[in-house]
Design a protein around this motif. Structure first.
Motif, mmCIF file in Angstrom:
data_model
loop_
_atom_site.group_PDB
_atom_site.id
_atom_site.type_symbol
_atom_site.label_atom_id
_atom_site.label_comp_id
_atom_site.label_asym_id
_atom_site.label_seq_id
_atom_site.Cartn_x
_atom_site.Cartn_y
_atom_site.Cartn_z
ATOM 1 N N SER A 1 0.833 -1.204 0.000
ATOM 2 C CA SER A 1 0.000 0.000 0.000
ATOM 3 C C SER A 1 0.865 1.250 0.000
ATOM 4 C CB SER A 1 -0.920 0.013 1.232
ATOM 5 O OG SER A 1 -1.831 -1.052 1.196
ATOM 6 N N TYR B 1 2.503 1.630 -3.439
ATOM 7 C CA TYR B 1 1.512 2.141 -4.392
ATOM 8 C C TYR B 1 1.268 3.630 -4.169
ATOM 9 C CZ TYR B 1 -2.992 3.379 -6.322
ATOM 10 O OH TYR B 1 -3.994 4.049 -6.989
ATOM 11 N N THR C 1 -8.224 -1.387 2.049
ATOM 12 C CA THR C 1 -8.536 -0.399 1.017
ATOM 13 C C THR C 1 -8.471 1.015 1.591
ATOM 14 O OG1 THR C 1 -9.996 -1.979 -0.096
ATOM 15 C CG2 THR C 1 -10.246 0.346 -0.680
ATOM 16 N N THR D 1 -4.869 1.970 2.000
ATOM 17 C CA THR D 1 -4.253 2.273 0.708
ATOM 18 C C THR D 1 -4.674 3.644 0.196
ATOM 19 O OG1 THR D 1 -4.247 -0.092 0.159
ATOM 20 C CG2 THR D 1 -3.930 1.455 -1.653
ATOM 21 N N VAL D 2 -5.964 3.928 0.253
ATOM 22 C CA VAL D 2 -6.458 5.214 -0.244
ATOM 23 C C VAL D 2 -5.955 6.355 0.631
ATOM 24 C CG1 VAL D 2 -8.527 6.596 -0.692
ATOM 25 C CG2 VAL D 2 -8.478 4.179 -1.327
ATOM 26 N N SER E 1 -2.368 7.003 -0.184
ATOM 27 C CA SER E 1 -2.286 7.637 -1.502
ATOM 28 C C SER E 1 -2.649 9.114 -1.415
ATOM 29 C CB SER E 1 -3.226 6.926 -2.487
ATOM 30 O OG SER E 1 -2.917 5.559 -2.583
ATOM 31 N N ASN F 1 1.833 4.744 -12.742
ATOM 32 C CA ASN F 1 0.592 4.412 -12.054
ATOM 33 C C ASN F 1 0.139 2.982 -12.377
ATOM 34 O OD1 ASN F 1 -1.872 5.510 -10.484
ATOM 35 N ND2 ASN F 1 -2.789 4.593 -12.305
ATOM 36 N N THR G 1 -0.580 0.139 -9.612
ATOM 37 C CA THR G 1 -1.895 -0.498 -9.501
ATOM 38 C C THR G 1 -1.793 -2.012 -9.686
ATOM 39 O OG1 THR G 1 -2.925 1.510 -10.396
ATOM 40 C CG2 THR G 1 -4.259 -0.496 -10.388
ATOM 41 N N ALA H 1 -0.337 -3.556 -6.591
ATOM 42 C CA ALA H 1 -1.329 -3.615 -5.509
ATOM 43 C C ALA H 1 -2.306 -4.766 -5.731
ATOM 44 C CB ALA H 1 -2.080 -2.290 -5.421
ATOM 45 N N SER I 1 -7.001 -3.632 -2.987
ATOM 46 C CA SER I 1 -7.796 -2.760 -3.855
ATOM 47 C C SER I 1 -7.318 -1.330 -3.684
ATOM 48 C CB SER I 1 -9.278 -2.860 -3.496
ATOM 49 O OG SER I 1 -10.008 -1.815 -4.116
ATOM 50 N N THR I 2 -7.264 -0.594 -4.766
ATOM 51 C CA THR I 2 -6.875 0.816 -4.697
ATOM 52 C C THR I 2 -8.088 1.719 -4.555
ATOM 53 O OG1 THR I 2 -6.877 0.954 -7.134
ATOM 54 C CG2 THR I 2 -4.794 0.405 -6.067
#
Length: 303
Positions: free
Chosen positions: A32, A35, A105, A108-109, A112, A139, A143, A146, A152-153
């Motif tokens: 994560s 990514y 998720t 990860t988000v 990011s 990217n 992705t 990941a 999941s992104t």
């Protein structure tokens, strides 16, 4: 005495299970973070300086940033918009997919969004073609990495999983419509040439992601062996795949009896298939080819 030994065995297995689970968690969190760094580089080093829009929720977050900068007295940063747009999808994922999947998720988000906010745009070049190609490549690799590690992104990934599980259908039409809206927005904001550059970035992104994430690529496998039962047991111990058996085949060189085995695997499982064949029959002949389309049941691990 037997009971104590048995109990120790249970405790040992529990310890191994906990260790493996902890290793999985560390791997996912590390992925994560990687990514997050890659997507922030794509956004801040290439897409933003080149006026290129990404696909999905990330592209929509970029669009909100552009609109707020031009039309509002305040600016909604791309990182903040990315996290806010994913909030309703987190709720959907929590209810329809699973708690552990949703937690990773969210991590990860969040990472990011934080990294996109932390790294300020650095214009390495303003050439839109270079920005489109390298932004899409960076990217796409992030992705694919990941997804390869079961992460999941966020964004439309969640919606796609939910719809596929409930209806059996993909969200190809929704993806196309959503990304078409972003491309048209890029044309309105920066002109049609930049819309086409964004399309180029989407193509590069998808291609690199497919090269990195190999689980969705199907391979048809034909195995010719004179030890079919051993090969079948070994393959099915390594992979969760059905196998079709064709008896009474004959080798043309020595005219010895052979059996042909057919199965379909993902490219991600190639290493496990090779290991299974080496264990069961090193002299087996295997022919592997890309499978264009599959009709019928094909097992896919749940997220």
């Amino acid at each position: 005495m037997t009971f104590k030994k048995f109990s120790k065995g249970i405790y040992y297995m529990d310890d191994v299970s906990k260790l493996m689970r902890r290793h999985t968690y560390v791997t996912k969190i590390s992925t994560s973070f990687i990514y997050a760094i890659l997507v922030s580089i794509a956004v801040n080093f290439f897409w933003t300086p080149g006026h290129i829009y990404s696909s999905g929720i990330t592209g929509f977050a970029q669009l909100l940033n552009t609109i707020s900068t031009r039309a509002f007295p305040f600016t909604i940063s791309t990182g903040l918009a990315l996290f806010l747009l994913n909030l309703p999808l987190f709720v959907l994922s929590w209810r329809a997919i699973g708690h552990e999947f949703t937690i990773f998720t969210i991590i990860t988000v969040f990472l990011s969004s934080f990294m996109i906010q932390l790294l300020k745009p650095i214009p390495l070049t303003h050439d839109p073609i270079i920005c489109a190609i390298f932004g899409g490549a960076v990217n796409g690799f992030g992705t694919g990495l990941a997804l390869r590690n079961g992460i999941s992104t966020g964004g439309l990934d969640i919606l796609g999983i939910v719809i596929r599980h409930r209806t059996g259908n993909s969200i190809g039409t929704i993806n196309i419509a959503f990304n078409s809206l972003i491309i048209i927005s890029a044309a309105i904001m920066y002109g049609w040439p930049y819309a086409f550059y964004s399309v180029l970035s989407l193509i590069v992104n998808a291609r690199i992601m497919d090269m990195t994430y190999t689980r969705q690529q199907r391979m048809q496998v034909m195995i010719i062996t004179n030890r079919p039962n051993t090969v079948i047991d070994s393959v099915q111990n390594h992979l969760r795949r059905g196998i079709t058996i064709v008896h009474n085949a004959e080798g043309a060189y020595r005219h010895d009896a052979k059996t042909i085995l057919f199965t379909v695997i993902s490219r991600y499982e190639m290493g496990e298939l090779e290991e299974a064949l080496l264990e069961s029959d090193p002299n087996a002949f295997a022919s592997i080819a890309d499978s264009v389309k599959i009709l019928g049941r094909f097992y896919e691990p749940k997220p």
